[in-house]
Motif scaffolding. Structure first.
Motif, PDB file in Angstrom:
ATOM      1  N   SER A 121       0.833  -1.205   0.000  1.00  0.00           N
ATOM      2  CA  SER A 121       0.000   0.000   0.000  1.00  0.00           C
ATOM      3  C   SER A 121       0.867   1.254   0.000  1.00  0.00           C
ATOM      4  O   SER A 121       0.537   2.251  -0.660  1.00  0.00           O
ATOM      5  CB  SER A 121      -0.927  -0.001   1.222  1.00  0.00           C
ATOM      6  N   PHE A 122       1.948   1.209   0.740  1.00  0.00           N
ATOM      7  CA  PHE A 122       2.886   2.341   0.786  1.00  0.00           C
ATOM      8  C   PHE A 122       3.517   2.562  -0.588  1.00  0.00           C
ATOM      9  O   PHE A 122       3.643   3.711  -1.052  1.00  0.00           O
ATOM     10  CB  PHE A 122       3.962   2.082   1.833  1.00  0.00           C
ATOM     11  N   LEU A 123       3.914   1.481  -1.253  1.00  0.00           N
ATOM     12  CA  LEU A 123       4.527   1.594  -2.573  1.00  0.00           C
ATOM     13  C   LEU A 123       3.535   2.147  -3.595  1.00  0.00           C
ATOM     14  O   LEU A 123       3.900   2.980  -4.435  1.00  0.00           O
ATOM     15  CB  LEU A 123       5.043   0.225  -3.029  1.00  0.00           C
ATOM     16  N   ILE A 124       2.294   1.681  -3.525  1.00  0.00           N
ATOM     17  CA  ILE A 124       1.253   2.185  -4.419  1.00  0.00           C
ATOM     18  C   ILE A 124       1.089   3.686  -4.227  1.00  0.00           C
ATOM     19  O   ILE A 124       1.034   4.464  -5.187  1.00  0.00           O
ATOM     20  CB  ILE A 124      -0.090   1.466  -4.159  1.00  0.00           C
ATOM     21  N   SER A 125       1.013   4.088  -2.969  1.00  0.00           N
ATOM     22  CA  SER A 125       0.772   5.496  -2.642  1.00  0.00           C
ATOM     23  C   SER A 125       1.956   6.381  -3.007  1.00  0.00           C
ATOM     24  O   SER A 125       1.789   7.447  -3.620  1.00  0.00           O
ATOM     25  CB  SER A 125       0.466   5.618  -1.139  1.00  0.00           C
ATOM     26  N   LEU A 126       3.160   5.963  -2.626  1.00  0.00           N
ATOM     27  CA  LEU A 126       4.360   6.742  -2.926  1.00  0.00           C
ATOM     28  C   LEU A 126       4.554   6.890  -4.434  1.00  0.00           C
ATOM     29  O   LEU A 126       4.956   7.956  -4.921  1.00  0.00           O
ATOM     30  CB  LEU A 126       5.589   6.084  -2.307  1.00  0.00           C
TER      31      LEU A 126
END
Length: 200
Positions: A149-154
């Protein structure tokens, strides 16, 4: 943030000016690396557009593997994600519309996107809601979902379609929505059990 009704009140105006400045500074630092290396751009586009589908596919594979064991977790995860994205995010966007970075600024834009309001991030809200539910049931799998989720958002900041504040608030909405659905599900299950006991 001109969408705040009270933005002309000096102390509040100063605060939001500071927030906007920090938001822009972080965005510019992250986005400056876009369009520099093909491999990094390709990876960012993959994370931003396609990694989420892999997470959803994983949930459905769990159902195929053992429906009885995982249906409750998957149902709660999807319910939390829908609640966060289609209800909370849309309400906030309606009252506090905020332009995406590429609308009024020169940015390194990696992919085409509509000019719909950016704040808060629907992707961050959706996938962090799922990650929160998964983490409650399985810590290791939950951490992987949180990382994804962090990678998607970043990547969506990197790609030039979201401000960092969009992501931060979206993630908070997702996490709180996950806890809300978990708590509501627990209360509902307890209520059903009590009714069954009373009938017996």
């Amino acid at each position: 943030m001109d969408f705040f009704i009270f933005h002309q009140i000096t102390p509040i105006k100063d605060f939001f000016y500071l927030v906007d400045s920090l938001d822009a500074a972080i965005f510019n630092w992250v986005n400056q690396f876009a369009l520099q290396w093909v491999w990094l751009d390709t990876l960012a586009i993959f994370f931003a557009q396609y990694l989420g589908y892999i997470l959803i596919l994983f949930l459905f594979l769990l159902l195929i593997r053992n429906f009885k064991k995982y249906w409750s977790m998957v149902a709660q995860a999807l319910l939390a994600a829908i609640f966060a994205r289609l209800i909370i995010v849309e309400i906030i966007r309606y009252f506090l519309p905020k332009s995406r970075p590429f609308v009024e600024n020169s940015v390194n834009l990696l992919m085409n996107h509509s000019q719909e309001p950016a704040f808060p991030s629907g992707h961050a809200a959706f996938y962090f809601a799922i990650a929160t539910i998964i983490y409650f049931y399985n810590k290791k799998a939950g951490l992987l979902f949180i990382a994804a989720s962090f990678l998607i958002s970043l990547s969506r900041v990197f790609a030039g379609i979201h401000w960092p504040s969009d992501i931060l608030v979206g993630a908070v909405i997702g996490i709180l929505s996950g806890f809300f659905i978990l708590r509501s599900s627990q209360k509902f299950s307890l209520l059903v059990r009590k009714q069954k006991l009373q009938q017996e």
